[in-house]
Design a protein around this motif. Structure first.
Motif, PDB file in Angstrom:
ATOM      1  N   ILE A   1      11.304  33.019 -39.076  1.00 19.19           N
ATOM      2  CA  ILE A   1      11.537  31.770 -39.298  1.00 19.19           C
ATOM      3  C   ILE A   1      12.602  31.615 -40.656  1.00 19.19           C
ATOM      4  O   ILE A   1      12.322  32.327 -41.672  1.00 19.19           O
ATOM      5  N   GLY A   2      13.626  31.029 -40.494  1.00 18.30           N
ATOM      6  CA  GLY A   2      14.629  30.940 -41.705  1.00 18.30           C
ATOM      7  C   GLY A   2      15.129  32.055 -42.186  1.00 18.30           C
ATOM      8  O   GLY A   2      15.545  32.240 -43.312  1.00 18.30           O
ATOM      9  N   GLY A   3      15.005  33.094 -41.365  1.00 21.34           N
ATOM     10  CA  GLY A   3      15.755  34.424 -41.709  1.00 21.34           C
ATOM     11  C   GLY A   3      14.885  35.183 -42.888  1.00 21.34           C
ATOM     12  O   GLY A   3      15.320  36.308 -43.090  1.00 21.34           O
ATOM     13  N   SER A   4      13.796  34.689 -43.255  1.00 20.34           N
ATOM     14  CA  SER A   4      13.122  35.338 -44.357  1.00 20.34           C
ATOM     15  C   SER A   4      11.614  35.263 -44.201  1.00 20.34           C
ATOM     16  O   SER A   4      10.684  35.827 -44.853  1.00 20.34           O
ATOM     17  N   TRP A   5      11.011  34.587 -43.194  1.00 18.70           N
ATOM     18  CA  TRP A   5       9.487  34.444 -43.121  1.00 18.70           C
ATOM     19  C   TRP A   5       9.012  34.935 -41.740  1.00 18.70           C
ATOM     20  O   TRP A   5       9.557  34.600 -40.695  1.00 18.70           O
ATOM     21  N   LEU A   6       8.182  36.053 -41.727  1.00 23.40           N
ATOM     22  CA  LEU A   6       7.645  36.432 -40.413  1.00 23.40           C
ATOM     23  C   LEU A   6       6.346  35.877 -40.108  1.00 23.40           C
ATOM     24  O   LEU A   6       5.369  35.821 -41.028  1.00 23.40           O
ATOM     25  N   ALA A   7       6.400  35.180 -38.872  1.00 22.03           N
ATOM     26  CA  ALA A   7       5.161  34.527 -38.497  1.00 22.03           C
ATOM     27  C   ALA A   7       4.747  35.300 -37.284  1.00 22.03           C
ATOM     28  O   ALA A   7       5.550  36.035 -36.474  1.00 22.03           O
ATOM     29  N   PRO A   8       3.275  35.304 -36.963  1.00 22.29           N
ATOM     30  CA  PRO A   8       2.303  34.493 -37.778  1.00 22.29           C
ATOM     31  C   PRO A   8       1.764  35.361 -38.777  1.00 22.29           C
ATOM     32  O   PRO A   8       2.119  36.663 -38.764  1.00 22.29           O
ATOM     33  N   SER A   9       1.375  34.664 -39.783  1.00 23.45           N
ATOM     34  CA  SER A   9       0.766  35.406 -40.995  1.00 23.45           C
ATOM     35  C   SER A   9      -0.728  35.120 -41.063  1.00 23.45           C
ATOM     36  O   SER A   9      -1.622  36.261 -40.824  1.00 23.45           O
ATOM     37  N   VAL A  10      -1.225  33.945 -41.387  1.00 20.37           N
ATOM     38  CA  VAL A  10      -2.408  33.751 -41.339  1.00 20.37           C
ATOM     39  C   VAL A  10      -2.701  32.392 -40.430  1.00 20.37           C
ATOM     40  O   VAL A  10      -1.831  31.543 -40.636  1.00 20.37           O
ATOM     41  N   PRO A  11      -3.826  32.426 -39.855  1.00 18.32           N
ATOM     42  CA  PRO A  11      -4.150  31.170 -38.998  1.00 18.32           C
ATOM     43  C   PRO A  11      -3.879  29.823 -39.475  1.00 18.32           C
ATOM     44  O   PRO A  11      -3.355  28.957 -39.108  1.00 18.32           O
ATOM     45  N   ALA A  12      -4.154  29.773 -40.995  1.00 22.08           N
ATOM     46  CA  ALA A  12      -4.411  28.621 -41.621  1.00 22.08           C
ATOM     47  C   ALA A  12      -2.958  28.088 -41.558  1.00 22.08           C
ATOM     48  O   ALA A  12      -2.600  26.762 -41.900  1.00 22.08           O
TER      49      ALA A  12
ATOM     50  N   ALA B   1      -0.502  28.549 -39.256  1.00 20.68           N
ATOM     51  CA  ALA B   1       0.259  28.375 -38.057  1.00 20.68           C
ATOM     52  C   ALA B   1       0.840  26.986 -37.835  1.00 20.68           C
ATOM     53  O   ALA B   1       2.019  26.813 -37.213  1.00 20.68           O
ATOM     54  N   PRO B   2       0.069  25.827 -38.143  1.00 14.55           N
ATOM     55  CA  PRO B   2       0.686  24.693 -37.870  1.00 14.55           C
ATOM     56  C   PRO B   2       2.080  24.333 -38.758  1.00 14.55           C
ATOM     57  O   PRO B   2       3.162  23.664 -38.072  1.00 14.55           O
ATOM     58  N   ALA B   3       2.028  24.768 -40.009  1.00 11.44           N
ATOM     59  CA  ALA B   3       3.185  24.645 -40.828  1.00 11.44           C
ATOM     60  C   ALA B   3       4.282  25.515 -40.470  1.00 11.44           C
ATOM     61  O   ALA B   3       5.429  25.047 -40.563  1.00 11.44           O
ATOM     62  N   GLU B   4       4.017  26.611 -39.917  1.00 10.76           N
ATOM     63  CA  GLU B   4       5.259  27.550 -39.213  1.00 10.76           C
ATOM     64  C   GLU B   4       5.896  26.984 -38.145  1.00 10.76           C
ATOM     65  O   GLU B   4       7.211  27.036 -37.858  1.00 10.76           O
ATOM     66  N   LYS B   5       4.724  26.168 -37.390  1.00 13.30           N
ATOM     67  CA  LYS B   5       5.396  25.700 -36.138  1.00 13.30           C
ATOM     68  C   LYS B   5       6.431  24.532 -36.417  1.00 13.30           C
ATOM     69  O   LYS B   5       7.420  24.326 -35.707  1.00 13.30           O
ATOM     70  N   LEU B   6       6.232  23.753 -37.344  1.00 15.54           N
ATOM     71  CA  LEU B   6       6.810  22.611 -37.844  1.00 15.54           C
ATOM     72  C   LEU B   6       8.313  23.136 -38.417  1.00 15.54           C
ATOM     73  O   LEU B   6       9.286  22.438 -38.190  1.00 15.54           O
ATOM     74  N   TRP B   7       8.173  24.227 -38.965  1.00 12.93           N
ATOM     75  CA  TRP B   7       9.525  24.646 -39.736  1.00 12.93           C
ATOM     76  C   TRP B   7      10.288  25.257 -38.447  1.00 12.93           C
ATOM     77  O   TRP B   7      11.316  25.004 -38.431  1.00 12.93           O
ATOM     78  N   GLN B   8       9.686  26.014 -37.432  1.00 12.36           N
ATOM     79  CA  GLN B   8      10.464  26.466 -36.402  1.00 12.36           C
ATOM     80  C   GLN B   8      11.057  25.162 -35.506  1.00 12.36           C
ATOM     81  O   GLN B   8      11.991  25.516 -35.025  1.00 12.36           O
TER      82      GLN B   8
END
Length: 236
Positions: free
Chosen positions: A80-91, A93-100
Protein backbone atom coordinates in the motif's frame (compact mmCIF):
# COMPACT_ATOMS: atom_id res chain seq x y z
CA UNK A 1 50.61 60.82 3.00
CA UNK A 2 51.01 58.33 0.19
CA UNK A 3 51.45 54.57 0.47
CA UNK A 4 54.96 53.35 -0.21
CA UNK A 5 55.42 51.37 -3.40
CA UNK A 6 56.85 47.89 -2.60
CA UNK A 7 60.27 47.23 -3.94
CA UNK A 8 60.94 44.63 -6.61
CA UNK A 9 62.54 42.36 -3.99
CA UNK A 10 59.51 42.59 -1.70
CA UNK A 11 57.14 41.79 -4.58
CA UNK A 12 59.27 38.84 -5.64
CA UNK A 13 59.30 37.45 -2.09
CA UNK A 14 55.53 37.85 -1.83
CA UNK A 15 54.97 36.04 -5.12
CA UNK A 16 57.33 33.21 -4.10
CA UNK A 17 55.50 32.87 -0.77
CA UNK A 18 52.12 32.67 -2.54
CA UNK A 19 53.44 30.04 -4.95
CA UNK A 20 54.79 27.94 -2.09
CA UNK A 21 51.58 28.39 -0.12
CA UNK A 22 49.54 27.26 -3.14
CA UNK A 23 51.71 24.16 -3.42
CA UNK A 24 51.12 23.37 0.24
CA UNK A 25 47.35 23.82 -0.17
CA UNK A 26 47.39 21.57 -3.25
CA UNK A 27 49.22 18.89 -1.29
CA UNK A 28 46.69 19.13 1.55
CA UNK A 29 43.80 18.89 -0.91
CA UNK A 30 45.33 15.85 -2.59
CA UNK A 31 45.74 14.19 0.80
CA UNK A 32 42.13 15.02 1.69
CA UNK A 33 40.92 13.50 -1.59
CA UNK A 34 42.83 10.30 -0.89
CA UNK A 35 41.48 10.18 2.66
CA UNK A 36 37.88 10.56 1.48
CA UNK A 37 38.33 7.77 -1.06
CA UNK A 38 39.83 5.50 1.57
CA UNK A 39 37.00 6.33 3.97
CA UNK A 40 34.39 5.45 1.34
CA UNK A 41 36.08 2.11 0.76
CA UNK A 42 36.15 1.44 4.49
CA UNK A 43 32.47 2.40 4.80
CA UNK A 44 31.54 0.09 1.91
CA UNK A 45 33.48 -2.74 3.54
CA UNK A 46 31.77 -2.05 6.88
CA UNK A 47 28.37 -2.24 5.20
CA UNK A 48 29.23 -5.63 3.75
CA UNK A 49 30.31 -6.86 7.20
CA UNK A 50 27.12 -5.59 8.83
CA UNK A 51 24.97 -7.19 6.16
CA UNK A 52 26.86 -10.46 6.46
CA UNK A 53 26.46 -10.40 10.24
CA UNK A 54 22.73 -9.76 9.92
CA UNK A 55 22.36 -12.64 7.49
CA UNK A 56 24.41 -14.92 9.74
CA UNK A 57 22.04 -14.31 12.66
CA UNK A 58 18.88 -14.88 10.63
CA UNK A 59 16.80 -17.90 11.63
CA UNK A 60 16.52 -20.66 9.05
CA UNK A 61 13.60 -20.03 6.69
CA UNK A 62 11.84 -22.04 4.07
CA UNK A 63 13.26 -21.05 0.64
CA UNK A 64 9.97 -21.55 -1.17
CA UNK A 65 8.16 -19.53 1.47
CA UNK A 66 10.68 -16.72 1.00
CA UNK A 67 10.17 -16.75 -2.76
CA UNK A 68 6.39 -16.60 -2.29
CA UNK A 69 6.79 -13.61 0.04
CA UNK A 70 8.94 -11.74 -2.47
CA UNK A 71 6.44 -12.47 -5.19
CA UNK A 72 3.59 -11.18 -3.04
CA UNK A 73 5.59 -8.09 -2.17
CA UNK A 74 5.71 -7.19 -5.87
CA UNK A 75 1.93 -7.12 -6.30
CA UNK A 76 0.04 -3.81 -6.02
CA UNK A 77 -2.63 -5.48 -3.84
CA UNK A 78 -0.09 -6.24 -1.10
CA UNK A 79 2.03 -3.07 -0.98
CA UNK A 80 0.00 0.00 0.00
CA UNK A 81 1.37 3.39 -0.94
CA UNK A 82 4.55 1.75 -2.19
CA UNK A 83 5.92 1.26 1.32
CA UNK A 84 3.45 -0.58 3.57
CA UNK A 85 3.19 -4.36 3.43
CA UNK A 86 -0.26 -5.61 4.45
CA UNK A 87 -1.63 -7.44 6.29
CA UNK A 88 0.51 -6.78 9.35
CA UNK A 89 -1.62 -7.20 12.46
CA UNK A 90 -5.41 -7.78 12.61
CA UNK A 91 -6.01 -4.55 14.53
CA UNK A 92 -4.75 -2.54 11.54
CA UNK A 93 -6.81 -4.34 8.88
CA UNK A 94 -9.68 -1.78 8.80
CA UNK A 95 -7.23 1.13 8.45
CA UNK A 96 -5.27 -0.72 5.76
CA UNK A 97 -8.50 -1.26 3.84
CA UNK A 98 -9.33 2.45 4.05
CA UNK A 99 -5.89 3.37 2.67
CA UNK A 100 -6.23 0.85 -0.14
CA UNK A 101 -9.60 2.44 -0.99
CA UNK A 102 -8.01 5.88 -1.22
CA UNK A 103 -9.27 7.16 2.14
CA UNK A 104 -5.91 7.98 3.68
CA UNK A 105 -7.19 10.65 6.09
CA UNK A 106 -9.83 8.31 7.52
CA UNK A 107 -7.18 5.60 7.85
CA UNK A 108 -4.95 8.02 9.77
CA UNK A 109 -7.78 8.95 12.16
CA UNK A 110 -8.65 5.30 12.77
CA UNK A 111 -5.12 4.11 13.48
CA UNK A 112 -4.40 7.15 15.69
CA UNK A 113 -7.19 5.96 17.97
CA UNK A 114 -5.42 2.62 18.29
CA UNK A 115 -2.24 4.35 19.53
CA UNK A 116 -4.25 6.36 22.08
CA UNK A 117 -6.16 3.33 23.38
CA UNK A 118 -4.91 1.96 26.70
CA UNK A 119 -2.48 -0.95 26.71
CA UNK A 120 -2.19 -2.07 23.09
CA UNK A 121 0.25 -4.91 22.60
CA UNK A 122 3.84 -3.97 21.77
CA UNK A 123 3.41 -5.35 18.25
CA UNK A 124 0.19 -3.38 17.71
CA UNK A 125 1.75 -0.20 19.08
CA UNK A 126 4.90 -0.45 16.91
CA UNK A 127 2.96 -1.39 13.77
CA UNK A 128 0.42 1.39 14.36
CA UNK A 129 3.15 4.03 14.66
CA UNK A 130 4.89 2.71 11.54
CA UNK A 131 1.55 2.73 9.69
CA UNK A 132 1.07 6.38 10.70
CA UNK A 133 4.64 7.08 9.56
CA UNK A 134 3.94 5.52 6.16
CA UNK A 135 0.72 7.51 5.76
CA UNK A 136 2.40 10.80 6.70
CA UNK A 137 5.38 10.05 4.46
CA UNK A 138 3.02 9.43 1.52
CA UNK A 139 1.31 12.77 2.22
CA UNK A 140 4.66 14.63 2.37
CA UNK A 141 4.73 15.34 6.12
CA UNK A 142 8.29 14.04 6.51
CA UNK A 143 9.18 15.48 9.97
CA UNK A 144 6.15 13.83 11.57
CA UNK A 145 6.65 10.64 9.57
CA UNK A 146 10.22 10.41 10.82
CA UNK A 147 9.10 11.18 14.40
CA UNK A 148 6.66 8.25 14.43
CA UNK A 149 9.24 5.88 12.94
CA UNK A 150 11.71 6.91 15.66
CA UNK A 151 9.07 6.31 18.36
CA UNK A 152 8.39 2.86 16.92
CA UNK A 153 12.11 2.03 17.04
CA UNK A 154 12.33 3.10 20.70
CA UNK A 155 9.37 0.86 21.56
CA UNK A 156 10.91 -2.06 19.67
CA UNK A 157 14.24 -1.63 21.47
CA UNK A 158 12.46 -1.50 24.82
CA UNK A 159 10.72 -4.73 23.89
CA UNK A 160 14.11 -6.20 23.05
CA UNK A 161 15.40 -5.24 26.48
CA UNK A 162 12.38 -7.03 27.94
CA UNK A 163 13.20 -10.05 25.74
CA UNK A 164 9.96 -9.90 23.72
CA UNK A 165 9.98 -12.65 21.11
CA UNK A 166 9.42 -10.51 18.01
CA UNK A 167 11.39 -7.44 19.15
CA UNK A 168 14.17 -7.97 16.59
CA UNK A 169 11.72 -8.08 13.70
CA UNK A 170 9.88 -5.03 15.03
CA UNK A 171 13.13 -3.07 15.29
CA UNK A 172 14.07 -4.07 11.74
CA UNK A 173 10.70 -2.87 10.45
CA UNK A 174 11.24 0.43 12.26
CA UNK A 175 14.68 0.77 10.62
CA UNK A 176 13.03 0.07 7.24
CA UNK A 177 10.57 2.94 7.69
CA UNK A 178 13.25 5.24 9.11
CA UNK A 179 15.28 4.49 5.98
CA UNK A 180 12.39 5.44 3.71
CA UNK A 181 11.91 8.69 5.66
CA UNK A 182 15.59 9.55 5.30
CA UNK A 183 15.40 8.83 1.57
CA UNK A 184 12.52 11.27 1.16
CA UNK A 185 14.42 13.83 3.22
CA UNK A 186 17.52 13.49 1.01
CA UNK A 187 19.61 12.13 3.89
CA UNK A 188 20.98 9.26 1.84
CA UNK A 189 23.81 8.13 4.13
CA UNK A 190 21.44 7.58 7.07
CA UNK A 191 18.93 5.92 4.76
CA UNK A 192 21.56 3.50 3.53
CA UNK A 193 22.51 2.38 7.04
CA UNK A 194 18.89 1.93 8.12
CA UNK A 195 18.15 -0.21 5.08
CA UNK A 196 21.22 -2.36 5.72
CA UNK A 197 19.95 -2.98 9.26
CA UNK A 198 16.55 -3.94 7.85
CA UNK A 199 17.91 -6.02 4.97
CA UNK A 200 16.88 -9.44 6.32
CA UNK A 201 13.13 -8.70 6.61
CA UNK A 202 11.17 -11.44 4.90
CA UNK A 203 8.83 -10.13 2.22
CA UNK A 204 10.60 -6.75 2.06
CA UNK A 205 13.78 -7.88 0.29
CA UNK A 206 13.20 -6.43 -3.17
CA UNK A 207 12.10 -2.99 -1.98
CA UNK A 208 14.84 -2.72 0.66
CA UNK A 209 17.62 -3.68 -1.73
CA UNK A 210 16.39 -1.35 -4.48
CA UNK A 211 16.24 1.59 -2.07
CA UNK A 212 19.56 0.71 -0.44
CA UNK A 213 21.33 0.69 -3.81
CA UNK A 214 19.63 3.98 -4.74
CA UNK A 215 20.79 5.57 -1.46
CA UNK A 216 24.35 4.29 -1.97
CA UNK A 217 24.48 5.66 -5.51
CA UNK A 218 23.16 9.06 -4.36
CA UNK A 219 25.83 9.19 -1.63
CA UNK A 220 28.54 8.55 -4.19
CA UNK A 221 27.02 10.99 -6.68
CA UNK A 222 26.63 13.82 -4.17
CA UNK A 223 29.77 13.05 -2.14
CA UNK A 224 28.07 12.61 1.21
CA UNK A 225 29.82 11.74 4.45
CA UNK A 226 28.60 9.36 7.13
CA UNK A 227 26.53 12.14 8.72
CA UNK A 228 24.60 12.64 5.49
CA UNK A 229 26.04 16.05 4.72
CA UNK A 230 27.68 16.87 1.44
CA UNK A 231 31.47 16.88 1.48
CA UNK A 232 32.83 19.98 -0.25
CA UNK A 233 36.47 19.18 -0.98
CA UNK A 234 37.03 22.74 -2.10
CA UNK A 235 36.59 23.88 1.52
CA UNK A 236 39.15 21.49 3.03
Amino acid sequence: MTDEIPSYTDLLETIQFLVQDRKRLSAHLAFANRSVKEFREQARHAQMLIKSAAEATMPAIDVNRSKRSLGEASTPSTWIGGSWLAPSVPALAPAEKLWQDGQAQQALILVSRLVRNPAPTVSEDVHARLFISALLRASGDLPQAHKHAEEALVLAKEAGAAQEADAYVLASKAEFHRGLCFLKMGRYAQAQWCLVLASHLEGHGELIEANRVFAMEKCEELGMGDDGRRIDLGCI
